[in-house]
Every structure is written in structure tokens, then in C-alpha cells.
Design a protein around this motif. Sequence first.
Motif, PDB file in Angstrom:
ATOM      1  N   LEU A  66       0.824  -1.208   0.000  1.00 54.36           N
ATOM      2  CA  LEU A  66       0.000   0.000   0.000  1.00 54.36           C
ATOM      3  C   LEU A  66       0.856   1.255   0.000  1.00 54.36           C
ATOM      4  O   LEU A  66       1.912   1.303   0.639  1.00 54.36           O
ATOM      5  CB  LEU A  66      -0.909   0.002   1.232  1.00 54.36           C
ATOM      6  CG  LEU A  66      -1.773  -1.240   1.466  1.00 54.36           C
ATOM      7  CD1 LEU A  66      -2.586  -1.074   2.749  1.00 54.36           C
ATOM      8  CD2 LEU A  66      -2.683  -1.489   0.278  1.00 54.36           C
ATOM      9  N   ASP A  67       0.384   2.263  -0.723  1.00 54.55           N
ATOM     10  CA  ASP A  67       1.037   3.569  -0.725  1.00 54.55           C
ATOM     11  C   ASP A  67      -0.004   4.611  -0.320  1.00 54.55           C
ATOM     12  O   ASP A  67      -0.766   5.105  -1.166  1.00 54.55           O
ATOM     13  CB  ASP A  67       1.596   3.891  -2.112  1.00 54.55           C
ATOM     14  CG  ASP A  67       2.394   5.193  -2.127  1.00 54.55           C
ATOM     15  OD1 ASP A  67       2.314   5.954  -1.142  1.00 54.55           O
ATOM     16  OD2 ASP A  67       3.096   5.442  -3.123  1.00 54.55           O
ATOM     17  N   PRO A  68      -0.091   4.934   0.972  1.00 50.81           N
ATOM     18  CA  PRO A  68      -1.122   5.873   1.436  1.00 50.81           C
ATOM     19  C   PRO A  68      -1.027   7.243   0.781  1.00 50.81           C
ATOM     20  O   PRO A  68      -2.047   7.925   0.607  1.00 50.81           O
ATOM     21  CB  PRO A  68      -0.852   5.966   2.947  1.00 50.81           C
ATOM     22  CG  PRO A  68      -0.089   4.723   3.277  1.00 50.81           C
ATOM     23  CD  PRO A  68       0.745   4.437   2.068  1.00 50.81           C
ATOM     24  N   ALA A  69       0.173   7.667   0.426  1.00 53.47           N
ATOM     25  CA  ALA A  69       0.352   9.004  -0.147  1.00 53.47           C
ATOM     26  C   ALA A  69      -0.384   9.151  -1.469  1.00 53.47           C
ATOM     27  O   ALA A  69      -0.976  10.199  -1.755  1.00 53.47           O
ATOM     28  CB  ALA A  69       1.833   9.305  -0.324  1.00 53.47           C
ATOM     29  N   THR A  70      -0.338   8.106  -2.287  1.00 52.83           N
ATOM     30  CA  THR A  70      -0.977   8.167  -3.608  1.00 52.83           C
ATOM     31  C   THR A  70      -2.254   7.338  -3.684  1.00 52.83           C
ATOM     32  O   THR A  70      -2.919   7.313  -4.710  1.00 52.83           O
ATOM     33  CB  THR A  70      -0.011   7.657  -4.691  1.00 52.83           C
ATOM     34  OG1 THR A  70       0.335   6.292  -4.398  1.00 52.83           O
ATOM     35  CG2 THR A  70       1.251   8.492  -4.730  1.00 52.83           C
ATOM     36  N   LYS A  71      -2.594   6.647  -2.588  1.00 48.32           N
ATOM     37  CA  LYS A  71      -3.745   5.740  -2.549  1.00 48.32           C
ATOM     38  C   LYS A  71      -3.668   4.719  -3.688  1.00 48.32           C
ATOM     39  O   LYS A  71      -4.649   4.439  -4.375  1.00 48.32           O
ATOM     40  CB  LYS A  71      -5.059   6.517  -2.622  1.00 48.32           C
ATOM     41  CG  LYS A  71      -5.330   7.364  -1.396  1.00 48.32           C
ATOM     42  CD  LYS A  71      -6.710   8.007  -1.447  1.00 48.32           C
ATOM     43  CE  LYS A  71      -6.996   8.792  -0.166  1.00 48.32           C
ATOM     44  NZ  LYS A  71      -8.342   9.400  -0.188  1.00 48.32           N
ATOM     45  N   SER A  72      -2.486   4.186  -3.880  1.00 47.70           N
ATOM     46  CA  SER A  72      -2.261   3.189  -4.916  1.00 47.70           C
ATOM     47  C   SER A  72      -1.704   1.918  -4.285  1.00 47.70           C
ATOM     48  O   SER A  72      -1.246   1.926  -3.139  1.00 47.70           O
ATOM     49  CB  SER A  72      -1.304   3.715  -5.992  1.00 47.70           C
ATOM     50  OG  SER A  72      -0.033   3.999  -5.428  1.00 47.70           O
ATOM     51  N   VAL A  73      -1.764   0.827  -5.039  1.00 46.59           N
ATOM     52  CA  VAL A  73      -1.307  -0.458  -4.522  1.00 46.59           C
ATOM     53  C   VAL A  73      -0.468  -1.187  -5.556  1.00 46.59           C
ATOM     54  O   VAL A  73      -0.572  -0.927  -6.759  1.00 46.59           O
ATOM     55  CB  VAL A  73      -2.505  -1.370  -4.128  1.00 46.59           C
ATOM     56  CG1 VAL A  73      -3.368  -0.712  -3.074  1.00 46.59           C
ATOM     57  CG2 VAL A  73      -3.343  -1.749  -5.344  1.00 46.59           C
ATOM     58  N   ALA A  74       0.371  -2.084  -5.067  1.00 44.64           N
ATOM     59  CA  ALA A  74       1.036  -3.074  -5.908  1.00 44.64           C
ATOM     60  C   ALA A  74       0.615  -4.420  -5.352  1.00 44.64           C
ATOM     61  O   ALA A  74       0.618  -4.627  -4.138  1.00 44.64           O
ATOM     62  CB  ALA A  74       2.547  -2.918  -5.862  1.00 44.64           C
TER      63      ALA A  74
END
Length: 422
Positions: free
Chosen positions: A197-205
Motif C-alpha cells: 500500500l502507498d497511502p500518499a498516492t492511494k495506490s497499490v502493488a
Amino acid sequence: MTPDSNRAPEGSAPTQRKSIRWLLVAAAVTLVALLAGVFAVAMRAPGAADGAQQNDYQGRPGINKPTADLLSMDTLASDGTVRAPKFDLTNEDGSALTLARFKGDVIVLTFNDDQCADLCALFAQDVIAADHDLSANARKHIAFVSINANPYYPSTAAVQTWTNQHGLAHLDNWYFGTGTPKQLAAAAHAYAVNIQLDPATKSVAHGTEIFIIKPNGTDADIADFGTQDADTAPFSHGLAVLANDALPSSEQAHVAGKNLPAALPGGTEIGDTPAPVSGPALGSAAGNAASAATTTTSSASDHGEYTVLDFWSSTCTACASQLDAAEAEHTELGNKVDFLGVDVDDSPTKGRATMAAHHLTFPVLSDAKGTQAARFQASDLPYTVILSPTGKVLVRHPGVFTQEELDYVLRTVDDKLPMPSD
């Protein structure tokens, strides 16, 4: 963007599998780490023609070794005692989505990001094609189930919008489940699918495993989607075969489509090294119309770069967005990747008019009689072929490539191009 987080960064070469997939606690089942490589050619050994391996692969008359490698396929030596983990989610239409809902049916289970416009979007095309390859009766007993991998967008509206955007809404056997972030995390943990999770961009891998679950709820096979699933026709055929084979024998039926052939000298399939594409040039990067005597070539070995072959025609409506995407990607990558357009079944006048309308700055050659398109079996336009620096076919993709999809694939296969997040 959603690369498989069970792999090394996909810009690295060669990529190695770093984790054993689906960590079910059962001594009876041992999963072997998959072969290296994110695209099919890295995993395929040249050898006999397709027919020589067509009859049997791990007991399957419908799938051959090259296709199994394309899917990164593992058959599980299960004795039927290892059951697929349960999940308790909500389908995009608001109904309950549980493992028990599909009792008696085969489940093709994946995790997808409902904000993804590249890798998951490619897989959506594979699902549509795989469903088409199945018989009408098999479709009634095979469910394509996806679980939302993005806890930042957990609403049913978000997953339903993604379904509609990627052409899956018309499939009666497609389900896209979501839930609270806690429920989604529990499902991913149960299947040992890595979510970053990447909270800064609200994106995921997220991991890109494909789980084939039998009607009795036990596991059958694990496959994988990634750059290789851009090769839609053989990938989808293999996926359909795995689903069909998991049905009881009385419900199995013929699966349409065809396997991936083994590499052949001078051929145009994945792993082949075709002769250079050449023909009268319609224009060049300078934007100049060329005479019919001028020729250009697609041989990547001439320049030491990866090459994108873009087959299109002025009469093809879908080609318009494809040309815009290719031009945008060419502009972004500059001279790091070679682009070559192939104008199929057009007069030079119509071809040049289309080039001008889409402001193309990469070279385009005229294939007025469709000779080159036929050689590459590009029957449906637009059609994209990606060649390695030595001219080997890495990717064959029928239909429209969005810029996001094309960019993802190029940055995955070419280790000189950093991923956008780098």
C-alpha cells in the motif's frame, strides 16, 4: 499500476520468482517456485513444432508446454484435502460474494486493483477472450471471480465502474468483490497474495496469481498474469483450458482457440525471430512524405532497441485511439524505443492523411496488399507486436493498447526503462 509484488521489480532482468505462492498449511502439497522471466520468451525453450507437444502436458490434451509456460502454470499435486480459503465479500451488484456461492462450479480467482488502467486492464481482455473460448455449457459452471486489491477504493460503485470501463459487464459469470479494508486484507492474507500500500498516492502493488478452484472447493492449478497476458489469444486459450479441465469430466467440452506454437526460425510467433518488416515508407520522424522507392525496416537489431510494430488502417475505427496512444508513448520515450507503424490495405494517400490527422512523428510504412499483416497474422486491427533488441517477438497484442498498458509492458520488458514510480 499493479505489478506482481511477488517478483523482483519488473524493470530488472532477469526477474526471479521470490516466493512460493498460495501458502496453504498442508504437508501434502508442495508448491515449486516458478521459472524466471516476466514474458513468455524468457521461459520457453525452442524445440518441436506445436503439434509435437499438443497431445499432452501434465495430463492435459488441450494445453501444450509453451502455453503452460506463458501462463506460468503450476499444477498442484493435491489429494483433494486442501481446500481453498473462504472469503466473505460483497459483489459489485450488492449481493453476497462467498466461496459457498459457487459450490459445484469452477472458480477462476484473481486479485485486481479497481483503479488500475494497465496490467489489470490487460487481464480483463483475457477474461473476455477466455470466456469466449469456453463452450456455452461450460460457461454456466465456471465463474471468473476477482477480489478488489485496493482498500482505498472499497465501494461497490468503484468495482462496478471498473467492470463497465473494461467491457466485462456483459459477462454473466464475472464477479468483482469488495468489502471493508479489513475484509480485503483478510482475503489477500488467506491466499498469500502480497498487497503493498502507498497511502500518499492511494495506490497499490499486488500479486498477480490466478487460482483455479475445483467445484468441490479444492485447489487445482495456480497460474499468473503479467506482461505475458498481453498475448491475449494463447493466454486466454490456456486459461480457458485450465478452467474447463477443473470441471467434472461429464461437463467438460471442447475449448476454442489455439495453443502457443513453439518458436520457429523466421516465424512471427512469440519467441520467433522474424525477417525484417520492410516496405514503401509513408513518412518518417521528420514528418516528410516519402516516395514509394523509400523503404524502412523494423529489425530491432539494426538499432539495438526494442521495437513496437503498430499495425493499423485508415478504415479501422478503433485504430484512431491506438495511434494516439502510440504517438503519446513515442513522444514520452523519445529514442529509447523504436516505433514503426504499418498501414494495412490503404492507399498511400489515405495512409498519409491518417498520419497527418494523428500527428504521427514515428516512421510508417505502407502495406497496401496486407502482406506484412498476413505474415504476422494480424487479422484484427489494431495489432501490436513488440520485438526485442535482437528482433525476437516478445509480445503480440490484438486490439487497442492504451498508453498506460503499452507503457507498462514496455517498461517491464526493457530493463533500461525505469518504472514510473522509480
